[in-house]
Design a protein around this motif. Structure first.
Motif, PDB file in Angstrom:
ATOM      1  N   SER A  94       0.859  -1.184   0.000  1.00  0.00           N
ATOM      2  CA  SER A  94       0.000   0.000   0.000  1.00  0.00           C
ATOM      3  C   SER A  94       0.893   1.232   0.000  1.00  0.00           C
ATOM      4  CB  SER A  94      -0.923  -0.003   1.222  1.00  0.00           C
ATOM      5  OG  SER A  94      -0.199  -0.147   2.426  1.00  0.00           O
ATOM      6  N   LEU A 101      -1.717   0.509  -5.018  1.00  0.00           N
ATOM      7  CA  LEU A 101      -1.124  -0.728  -4.541  1.00  0.00           C
ATOM      8  C   LEU A 101      -0.162  -1.221  -5.615  1.00  0.00           C
ATOM      9  CD1 LEU A 101      -4.322  -2.703  -3.355  1.00  0.00           C
ATOM     10  CD2 LEU A 101      -3.047  -0.909  -2.128  1.00  0.00           C
ATOM     11  N   ILE A 124      -3.161  -2.858   5.223  1.00  0.00           N
ATOM     12  CA  ILE A 124      -3.641  -3.729   4.148  1.00  0.00           C
ATOM     13  C   ILE A 124      -3.580  -5.174   4.620  1.00  0.00           C
ATOM     14  CG2 ILE A 124      -1.325  -3.714   3.118  1.00  0.00           C
ATOM     15  CD1 ILE A 124      -2.639  -4.051   0.368  1.00  0.00           C
ATOM     16  N   VAL A 135      -8.081  -2.748   2.090  1.00  0.00           N
ATOM     17  CA  VAL A 135      -7.167  -1.625   2.244  1.00  0.00           C
ATOM     18  C   VAL A 135      -7.840  -0.504   3.029  1.00  0.00           C
ATOM     19  CG1 VAL A 135      -5.648  -0.010   1.040  1.00  0.00           C
ATOM     20  CG2 VAL A 135      -6.258  -2.192  -0.043  1.00  0.00           C
TER      21      VAL A 135
END
Length: 335
Positions: A94, A101, A124, A135
């Motif tokens: 992340s 991502l 995450i 997330v």
């Protein structure tokens, strides 16, 4: 995550059986990684010898027993966390400053793609039950769900505050610490709806979060008032509040020893025993290093990993002491 990049994290222990008291914890070794930049979460790749450590604009991959460098995942500016999808042998980082991502092959560590998510993606996790990557988008106050089979966003859930850490109960529910609201939000990951908002009682600024699947208890580390809040995940009832060190940013649960750990920025590791689902006792406080406020735990070896660096003695222009270059390291504690 918290106020700076040299923060954090949390790894959730898996379920196990009989418990042993957590005594005799000591520093086993230090992995000297070096380089510059801050840090956040670190994660162990499942069933491997690889430890992934967020580090400013990249992720350092090291051997989890020796600290030997194995690889670097580049261009992850503002990286916070790392999650893994075992069935697909994929990993995700992340990237807080890129709002993305990074997708990588966990065998070669080669970057294979990118996913656009919300603002400042932070914590995450991968949830095996729903088979999705989850997330926490801190600045956009939402939780994003990504299908790792397609690397597409399948849902975004507004949570009404800053999501700091998430855990799964392995049966379709996601629980999220909301740092600026002093509450835990429950999300039904099958309908992508918030089903409950539970206040943390005396807890202020919840950061690290862990979960015991056997007792159905949530462990929320509250950094502003040095408290670990234990909550019943069935109904949001606060069942215990225990003192911990200052500036906590990570909580981990070792199911094999029925032990909870909080990593505290004041340079301590608080160790708490789960005697039963509603009975908890502080076992000891272990000295670590100032700034070591996040952790990961290997529930097989019972080793605890904490990233940190050395700091200048005097505060800088921003009011915080500067990181001394090339002192980034991971402390490894164990029995």
């Amino acid at each position: 995550m918290l106020r700076s990049l040299y923060i954090i994290t949390l790894v959730i222990g898996v379920n196990s059986c009989s418990a042993q008291p957590a005594t005799g914890i000591k520093l086993l070794t230090t992995f000297h990684i070096g380089g510059s930049g801050g840090w956040d979460y670190l994660s162990l790749q499942p069933n491997s010898n690889k430890l992934y450590v967020s580090h400013g604009t990249q992720v350092n991959v090291v051997e989890s027993s020796t600290g030997t460098p194995l690889a670097v995942i580049p261009n992850t500016t503002g990286v916070h966390g790392i999650a893994f999808v075992p069935a697909l042998k994929k990993g995700y980082t992340s990237n807080g400053r890129l709002n993305t991502l990074t997708v990588f092959d966990w065998q070669t560590n080669a970057v294979t793609g990118e996913v656009k998510v919300g603002e400042n993606p932070d914590a995450i996790i991968y949830d095996e039950f729903i088979k999705q990557v989850v997330v926490c988008d801190g600045r956009s106050h939402e939780v994003t769900f990504v299908d790792p089979a397609t690397d597409k966003v399948v849902a975004t859930v507004a949570v009404g505050g800053k999501p700091e850490e998430a855990v799964s109960n392995g049966a379709g529910m996601i629980y999220v610490n909301i740092e600026d609201k002093n509450e835990i939000v429950a999300i039904d990951a099958r309908s992508f709806k918030v089903t409950a908002r539970w206040p943390l009682g005396s807890g202020e600024a919840p950061t690290g979060l862990a979960f015991d699947k056997t007792t159905n208890r949530l462990f929320s580390g509250c950094s502003d008032n040095k408290t670990l809040v234990v909550m019943d995940a069935a109904n949001g009832k606060v069942v215990a509040s225990l003192p911990i060190g200052a500036d906590c940013d990570g909580v981990a649960f070792d199911a094999g020893r029925n032990t909870i750990f909080t990593s505290n920025g004041d340079g301590t590791l608080t160790v708490i025993k789960e005697n039963s689902k509603d009975s908890f006792s502080k076992v000891t406080t272990v000295t670590t290093k100032k700034g070591a406020r996040t952790l990961a735990i290997d529930t097989a070896s019972h080793k605890i990993y904490l990233p940190v660096a050395d700091f200048e003695a005097a505060a800088g222009a921003n009011g915080r002491p500067a990181i001394i270059p090339n002192t980034f390291q991971v402390l490894v504690f164990g029995y």
